[in-house]
Scaffold this motif. Structure first.
Motif, PDB file in Angstrom:
ATOM      1  N   GLY A 179       0.808  -1.217   0.000  1.00 46.74           N
ATOM      2  CA  GLY A 179       0.000   0.000   0.000  1.00 46.74           C
ATOM      3  C   GLY A 179       0.838   1.262   0.000  1.00 46.74           C
ATOM      4  O   GLY A 179       0.592   2.194  -0.779  1.00 46.74           O
ATOM      5  N   THR A 180       1.848   1.316   0.874  1.00 46.44           N
ATOM      6  CA  THR A 180       2.700   2.499   0.902  1.00 46.44           C
ATOM      7  C   THR A 180       3.535   2.597  -0.378  1.00 46.44           C
ATOM      8  O   THR A 180       3.802   3.700  -0.862  1.00 46.44           O
ATOM      9  CB  THR A 180       3.640   2.477   2.126  1.00 46.44           C
ATOM     10  N   GLU A 232       1.351   4.207  -2.980  1.00 44.92           N
ATOM     11  CA  GLU A 232       1.205   5.632  -2.680  1.00 44.92           C
ATOM     12  C   GLU A 232       2.420   6.423  -3.153  1.00 44.92           C
ATOM     13  O   GLU A 232       2.293   7.521  -3.703  1.00 44.92           O
ATOM     14  CB  GLU A 232       1.007   5.837  -1.181  1.00 44.92           C
ATOM     15  N   ARG A 273       2.752   9.320  -5.812  1.00 48.27           N
ATOM     16  CA  ARG A 273       3.330  10.599  -5.396  1.00 48.27           C
ATOM     17  C   ARG A 273       4.410  11.050  -6.382  1.00 48.27           C
ATOM     18  O   ARG A 273       4.554  12.251  -6.666  1.00 48.27           O
ATOM     19  CB  ARG A 273       3.915  10.488  -3.986  1.00 48.27           C
ATOM     20  N   ALA A 317      -5.543   5.071  -2.655  1.00 43.41           N
ATOM     21  CA  ALA A 317      -4.239   5.691  -2.904  1.00 43.41           C
ATOM     22  C   ALA A 317      -4.335   6.788  -3.953  1.00 43.41           C
ATOM     23  O   ALA A 317      -3.709   7.849  -3.822  1.00 43.41           O
ATOM     24  CB  ALA A 317      -3.224   4.628  -3.336  1.00 43.41           C
ATOM     25  N   GLY A 367      -5.968   9.718  -2.301  1.00 44.70           N
ATOM     26  CA  GLY A 367      -5.073  10.283  -1.307  1.00 44.70           C
ATOM     27  C   GLY A 367      -3.930  11.072  -1.900  1.00 44.70           C
ATOM     28  O   GLY A 367      -3.408  11.993  -1.252  1.00 44.70           O
ATOM     29  N   GLN A 368      -3.511  10.735  -3.113  1.00 42.83           N
ATOM     30  CA  GLN A 368      -2.412  11.450  -3.752  1.00 42.83           C
ATOM     31  C   GLN A 368      -2.891  12.557  -4.684  1.00 42.83           C
ATOM     32  O   GLN A 368      -2.116  13.095  -5.473  1.00 42.83           O
ATOM     33  CB  GLN A 368      -1.516  10.467  -4.510  1.00 42.83           C
ATOM     34  N   GLN A 405       9.663   4.204   5.232  1.00 39.10           N
ATOM     35  CA  GLN A 405       8.825   3.118   4.735  1.00 39.10           C
ATOM     36  C   GLN A 405       9.683   1.900   4.368  1.00 39.10           C
ATOM     37  O   GLN A 405       9.390   1.170   3.435  1.00 39.10           O
ATOM     38  CB  GLN A 405       8.014   3.585   3.534  1.00 39.10           C
TER      39      GLN A 405
END
Length: 403
Positions: free
Chosen positions: A79-80, A83, A87, A110, A113-114, A250
């Motif tokens: 998930g990260t 993202e 990004r 994601a 969110g971005q 991360q």
């Protein structure tokens, strides 16, 4: 990853002989246990500690080589990782990302969110993965990326989407980037014969507990042939490096990397067992006229993260739900809807995509269920599960005729 309880039957867990889904995908052997023990022992020295650099580099290099990609960067979760790929696009207001409406919510969250505008597209009626023809209709001058998922292990034709993107360039940024979500397809092969991870701008993998290979419950990787993207991702995951760049922590841990190296070496073996079990289940259910079974593909084109079934159109919604309840209550077989149309699973996505129309996705998702499936289910239990599916379908057919 927590189970979305809106996608499972309302049955007491103690009634289930077999759970709604396995909680471990790739399984461990003595080799993984030994690797972990070695890392714990050597890290107990205060001079050494848990600094992960050497192990992580080895894992990344091995993973890139396995996939046939130029670069691989490890993250603490898939998930990260996704993202940070988004990004790196530096999305601006109005920039669009096209993705299949039948999906796990994570990729769509994601995008929102971005700062991207999520554009839902229809699934292919056979694989339920992103339909290239419908995708082409939804591309605009604002499209920055196509987010392509190898849905439930059915490997998509990445090269076809790359060609599609090249025909529809953004006026400033050029062809939309093809970002591949391979969380459920690690080790597969695309129609061109390439390993999953070799094609597209970036491919994101998850090593979460239920995935085809797993690194102590979480972990992720991004493969790419773009050295600039690889460098940017490494800055993003490590506090931005020494310069002015923004970043955060991360990183994949030393223990995860050590176990990941062993899992990677066993991945083809585990996938082969999964494919064999899936094909056997398909053969066992082939004469159940009410069920549409997943495609049977060879050469790693389908890794069967789940063995998904479609009920008849006449059973969509209520009939499918009844089948899930009958499986659970009468036969003790758990099942899950993997995946609903994402606006139905997440209010954030529903608000963000208000007014978007994906009728094919709605119809297909209303027919979908995935009974519990794993290659390590015993032969006797697998036979009992297949028999239960057959019996449950016959039970439902008595109350929900197909014509």
């Amino acid at each position: 990853m927590a189970v979305d309880t809106s996608t499972v039957p309302d049955v007491a867990p103690e009634l289930l002989r077999w759970p709604i889904e396995p909680q471990q995908g790739g399984w461990y052997t003595a080799a993984e246990h030994a690797a972990l023990a070695r890392v714990i022992e050597e890290s107990d020295d205060w001079r050494t500690g848990w600094r992960q650099a050497a192990y992580l580099v080895r894992f990344e290099e091995a993973f890139a080589a396995y996939c046939g990609a130029g670069h691989a960067a490890g993250f603490n979760s898939g998930g990260t990782a996704l993202e940070m790929v988004l990004r790196a696009l530096e999305l601006e207001a109005g920039d669009e990302v096209v993705s299949c409406a039948v999906n796990f919510v994570g990729p769509h969250v994601a995008v929102v969110g971005q700062g991207g505008r999520l554009v839902l597209a229809e699934p292919d009626p056979t694989t339920l993965g992103l339909d290239p023809a419908d995708t082409e209709q939804r591309l605009t001058a604002r499209t920055r990326a196509i987010l392509l998922t190898h849905w439930n292990g059915a490997v998509a034709d990445v090269a076809r989407f790359v060609e599609l993107a090249a025909r529809c360039p953004h006026p400033v940024h050029g062809p939309p980037k093809v970002i591949v979500d391979a969380a459920r397809a690690c080790g597969g092969r695309t129609p061109s014969g390439a390993r999953v991870g070799a094609e597209g701008w970036a491919t994101v993998f998850s090593f979460e507990s239920k995935k085809l290979m797993t690194t102590l419950g979480q972990g992720g990787m991004v493969t790419t042939r773009d050295p600039a993207l690889d460098e940017r991702l490494r800055l993003l995951r490590g506090y931005g490096g020494l310069g002015e760049s923004w970043g955060t922590n991360q990183m994949l841990s030393k223990a995860q990397a050590a176990v990941g190296l062993v899992q990677l070496g066993r991945l083809d073996e585990m996938n082969a067992a999964r494919i064999a079990r899936a094909h056997a289940r398909t053969r066992a259910l082939a004469d159940v006229a009410e069920l549409t079974l997943p495609p049977t593909w060879e050469e790693g084109r389908h890794l069967y993260y789940r063995h998904n079934l479609l009920v008849p159109n006449a059973w969509a919604g209520a009939g499918r739900d009844e089948l899930m309840h009958v499986l659970a209550e009468r036969y003790g077989v758990g099942s899950i809807i993997s995946d609903p149309v994402t606006p139905h699973s997440k209010t954030l996505i529903r608000r963000h995509t208000a007014g978007q129309d994906v009728p094919r996705a709605e119809r297909l998702a209303a027919r979908l269920l995935c009974p519990v499936f794993h290659p390590r289910i015993s032969d006797a239990d697998e036979a009992a599960i297949c028999d239960a599916i057959r019996r449950a379908v016959a039970d439902v057919a008595r109350t929900h005729p197909t014509i």
